[in-house]
Design an enzyme around this catalytic site. Structure first.
Site, PDB file in Angstrom:
ATOM      1  CE1 TYR A 148       9.200 101.538 -86.306  1.00 55.25           C
ATOM      2  CE2 TYR A 148      10.120 100.480 -84.348  1.00 55.25           C
ATOM      3  CZ  TYR A 148      10.226 101.395 -85.388  1.00 55.25           C
ATOM      4  OH  TYR A 148      11.357 102.160 -85.504  1.00 55.25           O
ATOM      5  CB  CYS A 149       4.678 100.844 -89.051  1.00 54.22           C
ATOM      6  SG  CYS A 149       3.680 101.720 -90.284  1.00 54.22           S
ATOM      7  N   PRO A 150       4.220  97.208 -89.849  1.00 51.60           N
ATOM      8  CG  PRO A 150       3.038  95.247 -89.397  1.00 51.60           C
ATOM      9  CD  PRO A 150       3.378  96.574 -88.814  1.00 51.60           C
TER      10      PRO A 150
END
Length: 279
Positions: A148-150
């Protein structure tokens, strides 16, 4: 001495620990705190600063997350799981904050030298490496697909992400921020966000490409290093590290003289957040 070493080895560090007091507060207050520190450090009204902070059961959403076709359904799901969703008025995507996640902000001035974006990221990478000698050179910085949130400065060990780094720039001050998953299960946090996107999208076509989250690519430091750290252990390590990196460490939260400026930034964060949510 390298540029990174020069930036870390300050003559004086200010340390503001909110790892306990921040748990009962909204994450919006943390955004205001970093804006305040950017202003103070950038205008040379405060030495370079490290702030540590923890928030309880919060999912911080980015602007794109708020544009999900079924965002209200997604947020309601998070609430049923015991998490409070808030939306930040900046880039990035959803991240999980809980009592096992330690957030660290390093605030540096640009008054004497310009600090480009890659250098800001490298400062935090080096800081984290110094915090965890157990990792012994295993920490890498590159985008972890499926997290997540790369981002290009995802921090990982053996391909599993435990941290993400971002930056905020204001008034010649730079806040480099990292969330460190210390305790608990990284994959369980990722599964929460996977379900949020699943419920928020519900098969609809979207202009923005949201991450296809694979929970198995995320982990906590305790899982990766086979340790039993508590968040407070790492806060102590940070204090010890700052003592090694400077002659003086000032333990100081917001002062009475800074309170009016803090309230200005707090109101600005709240107003911008409210305006964005009305769109």
């Amino acid at each position: 001495m390298s540029e990174i070493e020069v930036l870390l080895q300050q003559e004086k560090w200010r340390f503001w620990d909110q790892s306990l007091s921040g748990k009962s507060r909204s994450a919006l207050e943390s955004f205001a705190s970093d804006d305040l520190l950017c202003h103070l450090v950038g205008q040379q009204q405060s030495p370079a600063t490290v702030r540590t902070w923890v928030h309880s059961q919060t999912v911080v959403l980015g602007i794109q997350d708020h544009r999900l076709p079924f965002v209200e359904d997604g947020q309601n799901f998070l609430r049923t799981q015991g998490y409070s969703p808030i939306v930040r008025n900046s880039g990035g995507l959803a991240v999980v904050l809980d009592e096992g996640v330690l957030n660290v902000s390093i605030i540096l001035p640009e008054a004497k030298q310009a600090i480009d974006i890659p250098t800001g990221y490298e400062v935090m990478l080096t800081f984290v490496e110094l915090l965890f000698p157990e990792a012994d050179g295993k920490i890498e910085a590159y985008e972890i697909i499926g997290s997540y949130c790369p981002g290009s400065y995802d921090l990982s060990i053996d391909g599993k992400k435990f941290a993400g780094v971002s930056q905020r720039r204001l008034r010649q001050g730079i806040a480099v921020q990292v969330y460190l998953c210390i305790e608990g299960s990284g994959s369980e946090r990722a599964e929460l966000i996977r379900r949020f996107y699943e419920i928020g999208i519900q098969g609809e076509n979207t202009k923005f490409t949201y991450p296809d989250i694979k929970p198995e690519v995320m982990a906590s430091m305790n899982e990766l290093l086979d340790t039993s750290f508590r968040v407070e252990d790492i806060v102590i390590r940070i204090q010890q590290l700052l003592q090694q990196l400077s002659d003086t460490v000032i333990h100081q939260s917001v002062t009475p003289d800074e309170m009016d400026l803090y309230m200005f930034y707090m109101q600005r964060v709240v107003d911008r957040n409210k305006k964005m949510l009305e769109k």
